[in-house]
Motif scaffolding. Sequence first.
Motif, PDB file in Angstrom:
ATOM      1  N   ALA A   1      38.942  35.329  71.010  1.00 43.77           N
ATOM      2  CA  ALA A   1      40.214  36.122  71.242  1.00 43.77           C
ATOM      3  C   ALA A   1      41.200  35.164  71.679  1.00 43.77           C
ATOM      4  CB  ALA A   1      39.890  37.147  72.366  1.00 43.77           C
ATOM      5  N   LEU A   2      40.900  34.028  72.606  1.00 43.69           N
ATOM      6  CA  LEU A   2      41.811  33.161  72.929  1.00 43.69           C
ATOM      7  C   LEU A   2      42.356  32.380  71.746  1.00 43.69           C
ATOM      8  CD1 LEU A   2      43.241  31.928  75.250  1.00 43.69           C
ATOM      9  CD2 LEU A   2      41.445  30.422  75.935  1.00 43.69           C
TER      10      LEU A   2
ATOM     11  N   ILE B   1      48.157  36.879  78.313  1.00 44.07           N
ATOM     12  CA  ILE B   1      46.909  37.528  77.644  1.00 44.07           C
ATOM     13  C   ILE B   1      45.780  36.666  77.976  1.00 44.07           C
ATOM     14  CG2 ILE B   1      45.987  37.796  75.606  1.00 44.07           C
ATOM     15  CD1 ILE B   1      48.729  38.627  74.297  1.00 44.07           C
ATOM     16  N   ALA B   2      45.827  35.391  77.943  1.00 40.85           N
ATOM     17  CA  ALA B   2      44.948  34.399  78.339  1.00 40.85           C
ATOM     18  C   ALA B   2      44.366  34.738  79.699  1.00 40.85           C
ATOM     19  CB  ALA B   2      45.436  33.085  78.560  1.00 40.85           C
ATOM     20  N   ARG B   3      45.271  35.053  80.900  1.00 39.48           N
ATOM     21  CA  ARG B   3      44.821  35.399  81.976  1.00 39.48           C
ATOM     22  C   ARG B   3      43.893  36.558  82.168  1.00 39.48           C
ATOM     23  NH1 ARG B   3      49.933  33.822  83.398  1.00 39.48           N
ATOM     24  NH2 ARG B   3      50.400  35.959  83.814  1.00 39.48           N
ATOM     25  N   LEU B   4      44.244  37.656  81.261  1.00 41.87           N
ATOM     26  CA  LEU B   4      43.561  38.701  81.102  1.00 41.87           C
ATOM     27  C   LEU B   4      42.115  38.482  80.528  1.00 41.87           C
ATOM     28  CD1 LEU B   4      45.930  41.511  79.941  1.00 41.87           C
ATOM     29  CD2 LEU B   4      44.930  41.325  82.156  1.00 41.87           C
ATOM     30  N   LEU B   5      42.281  37.655  79.544  1.00 46.88           N
ATOM     31  CA  LEU B   5      40.910  37.284  78.771  1.00 46.88           C
ATOM     32  C   LEU B   5      39.997  36.440  79.710  1.00 46.88           C
ATOM     33  CD1 LEU B   5      42.251  35.930  75.277  1.00 46.88           C
ATOM     34  CD2 LEU B   5      40.920  37.966  75.859  1.00 46.88           C
ATOM     35  N   GLN B   6      40.590  35.734  80.655  1.00 44.03           N
ATOM     36  CA  GLN B   6      39.918  35.034  81.557  1.00 44.03           C
ATOM     37  C   GLN B   6      39.043  35.907  82.609  1.00 44.03           C
ATOM     38  OE1 GLN B   6      38.685  31.476  81.827  1.00 44.03           O
ATOM     39  NE2 GLN B   6      37.489  32.403  83.478  1.00 44.03           N
TER      40      GLN B   6
END
Length: 115
Positions: free
Chosen positions: A59-60, A80-85
């Motif tokens: 996803a990233l 989005i990257a913060r949400l994925l993390q």
Amino acid sequence: MELDELARDAAGGLVIAMARAALAGDVAAAEVILRRVWPVPRGRAVQVPGLAGVPTQNALDAVILQVAEGALPIETAEGIARLLQTRATLVEVEDLKREVEALKASAGPADGAAP
């Protein structure tokens, strides 16, 4: 005369002066006016192809690709990257909980008695 009262009295004239300056080509005045009447949008929903149901790393990668192609602003990608993390951390915590429970179950009773 208080500052608030002074500001209230001058506000109408200032707005007119700024609008005239903006219309005459003053870019700084135009920016001030536009920021008040047309604020920068925040919190827009976005759709990023390749995110649904894939592992966080994939996803990233999809997000990075969208940024590289100019299809997604970097600020949005950072969110989005913060949400994925956060999601990856939650998944990891849940996996660790399951492992601990499995280890507890395989170790037998905690009081040292034979099963």
